[in-house]
Design a protein around this motif. Structure first.
Motif, PDB file in Angstrom:
ATOM      1  N   HIS A  51       0.832  -1.208   0.000  1.00  0.00           N
ATOM      2  CA  HIS A  51       0.000   0.000   0.000  1.00  0.00           C
ATOM      3  C   HIS A  51       0.865   1.257   0.000  1.00  0.00           C
ATOM      4  O   HIS A  51       0.601   2.220  -0.740  1.00  0.00           O
ATOM      5  CB  HIS A  51      -0.909  -0.027   1.232  1.00  0.00           C
ATOM      6  CG  HIS A  51      -1.901   1.088   1.278  1.00  0.00           C
ATOM      7  ND1 HIS A  51      -1.994   1.953   2.345  1.00  0.00           N
ATOM      8  CD2 HIS A  51      -2.846   1.501   0.394  1.00  0.00           C
ATOM      9  CE1 HIS A  51      -2.950   2.833   2.121  1.00  0.00           C
ATOM     10  NE2 HIS A  51      -3.484   2.580   0.948  1.00  0.00           N
ATOM     11  N   THR A  55       1.135   3.831  -3.192  1.00  0.00           N
ATOM     12  CA  THR A  55       0.704   5.208  -2.926  1.00  0.00           C
ATOM     13  C   THR A  55       1.804   6.203  -3.247  1.00  0.00           C
ATOM     14  O   THR A  55       1.553   7.246  -3.870  1.00  0.00           O
ATOM     15  CB  THR A  55       0.277   5.355  -1.454  1.00  0.00           C
ATOM     16  OG1 THR A  55      -0.780   4.433  -1.172  1.00  0.00           O
ATOM     17  CG2 THR A  55      -0.211   6.769  -1.171  1.00  0.00           C
ATOM     18  N   ASN A  88      -1.269   4.170   7.503  1.00  0.00           N
ATOM     19  CA  ASN A  88      -0.571   2.941   7.879  1.00  0.00           C
ATOM     20  C   ASN A  88      -0.008   2.974   9.294  1.00  0.00           C
ATOM     21  O   ASN A  88       0.653   2.012   9.714  1.00  0.00           O
ATOM     22  CB  ASN A  88       0.540   2.647   6.872  1.00  0.00           C
ATOM     23  CG  ASN A  88       0.001   2.136   5.552  1.00  0.00           C
ATOM     24  OD1 ASN A  88      -0.375   0.982   5.427  1.00  0.00           O
ATOM     25  ND2 ASN A  88      -0.060   3.017   4.561  1.00  0.00           N
ATOM     26  N   ASN A 219      -9.171   1.952  -0.921  1.00  0.00           N
ATOM     27  CA  ASN A 219      -8.498   2.525   0.243  1.00  0.00           C
ATOM     28  C   ASN A 219      -9.355   2.403   1.503  1.00  0.00           C
ATOM     29  O   ASN A 219      -8.831   2.127   2.590  1.00  0.00           O
ATOM     30  CB  ASN A 219      -8.160   3.993  -0.010  1.00  0.00           C
ATOM     31  CG  ASN A 219      -7.292   4.576   1.075  1.00  0.00           C
ATOM     32  OD1 ASN A 219      -6.132   4.210   1.234  1.00  0.00           O
ATOM     33  ND2 ASN A 219      -7.854   5.477   1.865  1.00  0.00           N
ATOM     34  N   ILE A 222      -9.023  -1.178   2.664  1.00  0.00           N
ATOM     35  CA  ILE A 222      -7.713  -1.415   3.285  1.00  0.00           C
ATOM     36  C   ILE A 222      -7.656  -0.796   4.677  1.00  0.00           C
ATOM     37  O   ILE A 222      -7.175  -1.410   5.634  1.00  0.00           O
ATOM     38  CB  ILE A 222      -6.592  -0.827   2.406  1.00  0.00           C
ATOM     39  CG1 ILE A 222      -6.507  -1.567   1.071  1.00  0.00           C
ATOM     40  CG2 ILE A 222      -5.244  -0.900   3.127  1.00  0.00           C
ATOM     41  CD1 ILE A 222      -5.631  -0.873   0.051  1.00  0.00           C
ATOM     42  N   LEU A 235      -6.544  -3.983  -1.734  1.00  0.00           N
ATOM     43  CA  LEU A 235      -5.352  -3.681  -2.534  1.00  0.00           C
ATOM     44  C   LEU A 235      -5.618  -3.842  -4.025  1.00  0.00           C
ATOM     45  O   LEU A 235      -5.124  -3.055  -4.838  1.00  0.00           O
ATOM     46  CB  LEU A 235      -4.194  -4.588  -2.112  1.00  0.00           C
ATOM     47  CG  LEU A 235      -3.456  -4.206  -0.830  1.00  0.00           C
ATOM     48  CD1 LEU A 235      -2.458  -5.290  -0.441  1.00  0.00           C
ATOM     49  CD2 LEU A 235      -2.740  -2.865  -0.991  1.00  0.00           C
ATOM     50  N   TYR A 238      -7.728  -0.842  -5.076  1.00  0.00           N
ATOM     51  CA  TYR A 238      -6.905   0.368  -4.995  1.00  0.00           C
ATOM     52  C   TYR A 238      -5.888   0.412  -6.133  1.00  0.00           C
ATOM     53  O   TYR A 238      -5.722   1.450  -6.791  1.00  0.00           O
ATOM     54  CB  TYR A 238      -6.199   0.387  -3.642  1.00  0.00           C
ATOM     55  CG  TYR A 238      -5.393   1.630  -3.356  1.00  0.00           C
ATOM     56  CD1 TYR A 238      -6.022   2.840  -3.088  1.00  0.00           C
ATOM     57  CD2 TYR A 238      -4.002   1.587  -3.323  1.00  0.00           C
ATOM     58  CE1 TYR A 238      -5.286   3.981  -2.802  1.00  0.00           C
ATOM     59  CE2 TYR A 238      -3.259   2.720  -3.037  1.00  0.00           C
ATOM     60  CZ  TYR A 238      -3.902   3.914  -2.776  1.00  0.00           C
ATOM     61  OH  TYR A 238      -3.168   5.035  -2.497  1.00  0.00           O
TER      62      TYR A 238
END
Length: 256
Positions: A51, A55, A88, A219, A222, A235, A238
């Motif tokens: 992720h 990103t 995160n 997102n 997640i 994921l 995304y």
């Protein structure tokens, strides 16, 4: 958003990404060295790592090539991807418990996590509302109000750190808070799709709306996921949305 501000936000995101990667690497290294169960860490660390990398890659490429001549929502992308990366922080508890490193207050981590979740939802909604045009003054006002409300609500909602799940990943204890964030995200998706209906003859516009819808859905999944299968689904959604958005910039022939 001014060019220098975009690159400052990108630099901050890059530093955060590196820090998270170092934390994950250090935790896995200790697990190998001490002979502890590494497999118990991977379902949390690997999705977070993927992720983060996706990103940052998207933020880097889109900061260079995604301009307001493609869509006014480009103004929100730098701060949006920074906030998404910061989500995160939810993996910090499992890092602390696996390494016995410096322990931070779980409540503060939870507040940061909740703030990022709600603020990113507001930014997604802003991207959908201002997809056609953007006033710089209104953008600044919206970001300030959204950030203020997100922080205020994140502080006042009840936080329970007694649950066993808090020793692995941070979760949002308040169901109404989750409902608000999910509702805003769904509203953003619906707004993107309604925007497409109004301008359905433009293929690029369709692709932008669809890509953002997948990014939002992925997102959100997640962020709220507490198990590996759900994280994988998020994921996939995304990544598909990010790739589609990157391909849009490619078709505008503005890549080097």
């Amino acid at each position: 958003m001014a060019k220098n501000v975009r690159f400052v936000l990108l630099a901050i995101q890059g530093i955060l990404t590196i820090l998270f990667i170092l934390l994950i690497s250090y935790s896995l290294y200790l697990a190998f060295a001490q002979g502890t169960e590494v497999m118990s860490l991977l379902p949390y660390f690997i999705p977070a790592l993927i992720h983060l990398l996706i990103t940052f890659t998207a933020a880097l490429l889109l900061s260079l090539f995604y301009r307001t001549n493609i869509g006014a929502e480009a103004q929100f992308l730098p701060i949006l991807f920074l906030v998404i990366a910061l989500e995160n922080v939810k993996i910090l508890p499992i890092f602390f418990n696996s390494t016995h490193f410096l322990m931070l207050n779980y409540e503060w981590i939870a507040i940061v996590f909740q703030f990022c979740f709600l603020f990113s939802s507001f930014l997604f909604l802003a991207s959908s509302l201002f997809i056609q045009n953007m006033n710089a003054t209104k953008m600044g006002q919206y970001v300030f109000v959204a950030a203020s409300w997100s922080l205020f609500l994140s502080i006042i909602v009840p936080i329970s750190t007694n649950a066993s799940s808090y020793y692995k990943v941070i979760s949002i204890a308040s169901k109404p808070f989750v409902a608000v964030g999910v509702f805003i995200s769904l509203l953003a998706i619906m707004t993107f799709l309604l925007s497409f209906v109004r301008d359905k003859d433009q293929r690029h516009f369709l692709a932008r709306c669809v890509s953002f819808a997948f990014i939002i859905a992925g997102n959100t999944t997640i962020t709220l996921a507490q198990n590996l299968p759900t994280m994988i689904i998020g994921l996939v959604l995304y990544t598909f949305g990010i790739i589609t958005l990157l391909l849009i910039t490619r078709t505008y022939h503005i890549w080097a």
